[in-house]
Design a protein around this motif. Structure first.
Motif, PDB file in Angstrom:
ATOM      1  N   UNK A 181       0.859  -1.178   0.000  1.00  0.00           N
ATOM      2  CA  UNK A 181       0.000   0.000   0.000  1.00  0.00           C
ATOM      3  C   UNK A 181       0.895   1.227   0.000  1.00  0.00           C
ATOM      4  N   UNK A 182       0.364   2.311  -0.453  1.00  0.00           N
ATOM      5  CA  UNK A 182       1.115   3.567  -0.526  1.00  0.00           C
ATOM      6  C   UNK A 182       0.381   4.624   0.277  1.00  0.00           C
ATOM      7  N   UNK A 183       1.034   5.776   0.400  1.00  0.00           N
ATOM      8  CA  UNK A 183       0.406   6.886   1.116  1.00  0.00           C
ATOM      9  C   UNK A 183      -0.845   7.382   0.408  1.00  0.00           C
ATOM     10  N   UNK A 184      -0.967   7.097  -0.886  1.00  0.00           N
ATOM     11  CA  UNK A 184      -2.165   7.542  -1.605  1.00  0.00           C
ATOM     12  C   UNK A 184      -3.431   6.906  -1.050  1.00  0.00           C
ATOM     13  N   UNK A 185      -3.291   5.693  -0.466  1.00  0.00           N
ATOM     14  CA  UNK A 185      -4.466   5.009   0.055  1.00  0.00           C
ATOM     15  C   UNK A 185      -4.956   5.614   1.364  1.00  0.00           C
ATOM     16  N   UNK A 186      -4.154   6.509   1.957  1.00  0.00           N
ATOM     17  CA  UNK A 186      -4.640   7.209   3.145  1.00  0.00           C
ATOM     18  C   UNK A 186      -5.882   8.029   2.780  1.00  0.00           C
ATOM     19  N   UNK A 187      -5.882   8.591   1.579  1.00  0.00           N
ATOM     20  CA  UNK A 187      -7.068   9.341   1.143  1.00  0.00           C
ATOM     21  C   UNK A 187      -8.301   8.467   1.064  1.00  0.00           C
ATOM     22  N   UNK A 188      -8.128   7.193   0.686  1.00  0.00           N
ATOM     23  CA  UNK A 188      -9.282   6.286   0.583  1.00  0.00           C
ATOM     24  C   UNK A 188      -9.884   6.010   1.948  1.00  0.00           C
ATOM     25  N   UNK A 189      -9.018   5.652   2.927  1.00  0.00           N
ATOM     26  CA  UNK A 189      -9.568   5.362   4.259  1.00  0.00           C
ATOM     27  C   UNK A 189     -10.100   6.636   4.916  1.00  0.00           C
ATOM     28  N   UNK A 190      -9.494   7.769   4.616  1.00  0.00           N
ATOM     29  CA  UNK A 190     -10.008   9.022   5.167  1.00  0.00           C
ATOM     30  C   UNK A 190     -11.393   9.327   4.620  1.00  0.00           C
ATOM     31  N   UNK A 191     -11.609   9.068   3.314  1.00  0.00           N
ATOM     32  CA  UNK A 191     -12.911   9.312   2.717  1.00  0.00           C
ATOM     33  C   UNK A 191     -13.975   8.395   3.305  1.00  0.00           C
ATOM     34  N   UNK A 192     -13.597   7.129   3.551  1.00  0.00           N
ATOM     35  CA  UNK A 192     -14.560   6.218   4.172  1.00  0.00           C
ATOM     36  C   UNK A 192     -14.895   6.684   5.592  1.00  0.00           C
ATOM     37  N   UNK A 193     -13.908   7.213   6.295  1.00  0.00           N
ATOM     38  CA  UNK A 193     -14.172   7.731   7.629  1.00  0.00           C
ATOM     39  C   UNK A 193     -15.102   8.935   7.568  1.00  0.00           C
ATOM     40  N   UNK A 194     -14.934   9.777   6.537  1.00  0.00           N
ATOM     41  CA  UNK A 194     -15.829  10.926   6.391  1.00  0.00           C
ATOM     42  C   UNK A 194     -17.257  10.462   6.149  1.00  0.00           C
ATOM     43  N   UNK A 195     -17.380   9.429   5.279  1.00  0.00           N
ATOM     44  CA  UNK A 195     -18.721   8.911   5.009  1.00  0.00           C
ATOM     45  C   UNK A 195     -19.343   8.349   6.276  1.00  0.00           C
ATOM     46  N   UNK A 196     -18.478   7.790   7.161  1.00  0.00           N
ATOM     47  CA  UNK A 196     -18.976   7.226   8.418  1.00  0.00           C
ATOM     48  C   UNK A 196     -19.334   8.307   9.428  1.00  0.00           C
ATOM     49  N   UNK A 197     -19.029   9.562   9.144  1.00  0.00           N
ATOM     50  CA  UNK A 197     -19.443  10.647  10.019  1.00  0.00           C
ATOM     51  C   UNK A 197     -18.321  11.427  10.657  1.00  0.00           C
ATOM     52  N   UNK A 198     -17.069  11.109  10.362  1.00  0.00           N
ATOM     53  CA  UNK A 198     -15.961  11.869  10.924  1.00  0.00           C
ATOM     54  C   UNK A 198     -15.606  13.049  10.031  1.00  0.00           C
TER      55      UNK A 198
END
Length: 410
Positions: free
Chosen positions: A278-295
């Motif tokens: 995995x690369x640092x680019x995937x941090x954006x993916x997990x961050x987006x999922x966290x935003x969708x979850x309400x963070x």
């Protein structure tokens, strides 16, 4: 492999163990005693047979008490020569059964654990033989050998001594090699156990990261979808899509880990588990999922492309992923999270701070609880040679800081 804590025997012929060793030793002792006794029977003087019998009996204890046996045999030899009188001898001197002195000397050379005893035994026999060339009138010992005979006796004594010493050297070398091989085997087993423990720890960290994060996201998304299903079907649909995507990623990771557990070779499990880089680019993916979850997630990555090694990017990603998982689990929707990654002078700095959704520090995770998430992050950072700290902030929320030395690519 020998019994626990005991080096194996170097060779079945050099160092027998158990009943076979005892039987063979007794057979040798009986054989030597018979040689001495048969040699004493050749003489007609009255004291020869008893002296020869006593010398032969002493040889039965030559393995356990080699020095004592040599002293006893030499004492009997002195008695033998004292009883010898050319005018009317009570014992023959020298006699063939004096070979017991050489047998006793061999026992000292071969069986004594004191490295000085072989030399002392050889010197004692040589001196005792040399005394016969001049005799000891005060002790009643007459001269029994001329210089030529003395050279013959000394040559025989030195030949026997050298033979016994070579056998001793061979035995000690074989024992040292066996002990070295045993210790090497034990060390290899210890390294294998440590490697297996490290592999299990690595797989456990990977399983925790995959399962904990994915389940946290899916549970929050499912709760959110259920709450807005009637009021906002579009939001519910987005949440369900996030659940499906997260579940697919989790299943892929689980299949990869299970495949390693079934087929992976020992020593390569951790590498296989982390093969999907995995690369640092995937941090954006997990961050987006966290935003969708309400963070509310703010991400700042100030690391140049290609500046980090794949393992360093994997470590950074897993730390950020675990931090978001902890916020989702303990703070819930509405929390604000700030993620900052930057590289300074060969060190990757990771800061993750959340406000705990306004909950006072101490109401969530105990900083000393040692949960799997914190333990896993700390292990990852320490394996990379860095430092890790985590704890509650003043007021509300938590902070996580990690410093990882990098192999900067130029």
């Amino acid at each position: 492999m020998s019994e626990e804590g005991t080096p194996p025997a170097p060779s079945a012929w050099i160092h027998l163990t158990g009943r076979h060793r005892q039987v063979l030793g007794r057979v040798c002792d009986v054989g030597l005693a018979l040689v001495v006794l048969l040699a004493a029977r050749q003489y007609d003087v009255e004291s020869d047979l008893p002296l020869g019998l006593l010398m032969g009996l002493c040889l039965f204890a030559r393995r356990q008490y080699p020095v004592t046996v040599l002293g006893a045999v030499l004492a009997l030899a002195v008695v033998q020569f004292a009883l010898h009188d050319p005018s009317g001898p009570s014992a023959s001197a020298p006699a063939a059964y004096d070979v017991a002195v050489l047998f006793a000397m061999m026992s000292v050379v071969h069986h004594s654990r004191d490295p000085r005893m072989p030399y002392a035994a050889g010197a004692a026999v040589l001196l005792a033989t040399g005394a016969g060339t001049v005799g000891i009138p005060a002790a009643g010992l007459e001269r029994f050998a001329d210089p030529e005979t003395l050279l013959y006796f000394w040559g025989l004594t030195l030949t026997v001594w050298l033979t016994a010493f070579s056998l001793r050297t061979r035995r000690l070398y074989a024992e040292s090699q066996a002990a070295r091989a045993w210790h090497a085997e034990r060390e290899q087993e210890h390294r294998m156990r440590l490697a297996a423990a490290e592999e299990r720890a690595g797989i456990a960290r990977e399983l925790h990261d995959v399962v904990a994060h994915s389940l946290a996201v899916m549970i929050l998304q499912a709760d959110g979808a259920g709450a807005v299903l009637r009021k906002s079907p579009d939001m519910a649909e987005t949440a369900l899509k996030t659940i499906a995507a997260t579940g697919r990623d989790a299943i892929d990771d689980m299949h990869r880990i299970v495949r390693v557990l079934r087929e992976g070779d020992q020593g390569q499990a951790v590498d296989e588990v982390e093969r999907r880089l995995v690369t640092l680019d995937e941090i954006g993916t997990v961050a987006e999922r966290a935003r969708v979850a309400g963070l509310t997630v703010d991400v700042s990555v100030e690391v140049g492309e290609g500046r980090l090694a794949p393992a360093e990017e994997m470590t950074a990603f897993r730390i950020v992923q675990e931090c978001l998982t902890n916020v989702l689990r303990h703070a819930g929707a509405g929390a604000k999270v700030g993620i900052e990654l930057r590289e300074e002078q060969g060190t990757l700095l990771i800061d993750v701070v959340d406000d705990g959704a306004g909950t006072l520090a101490g109401g969530g995770v105990d900083p000393h609880s040692g949960g799997n998430g914190l333990v896993g992050m700390r292990e990852r950072v320490e394996l990379a040679g860095g430092t890790f700290e985590a704890g509650p902030r003043l007021g509300s929320g938590w902070h996580v800081r990690a410093r990882i030395p990098t192999r900067t690519k130029r």
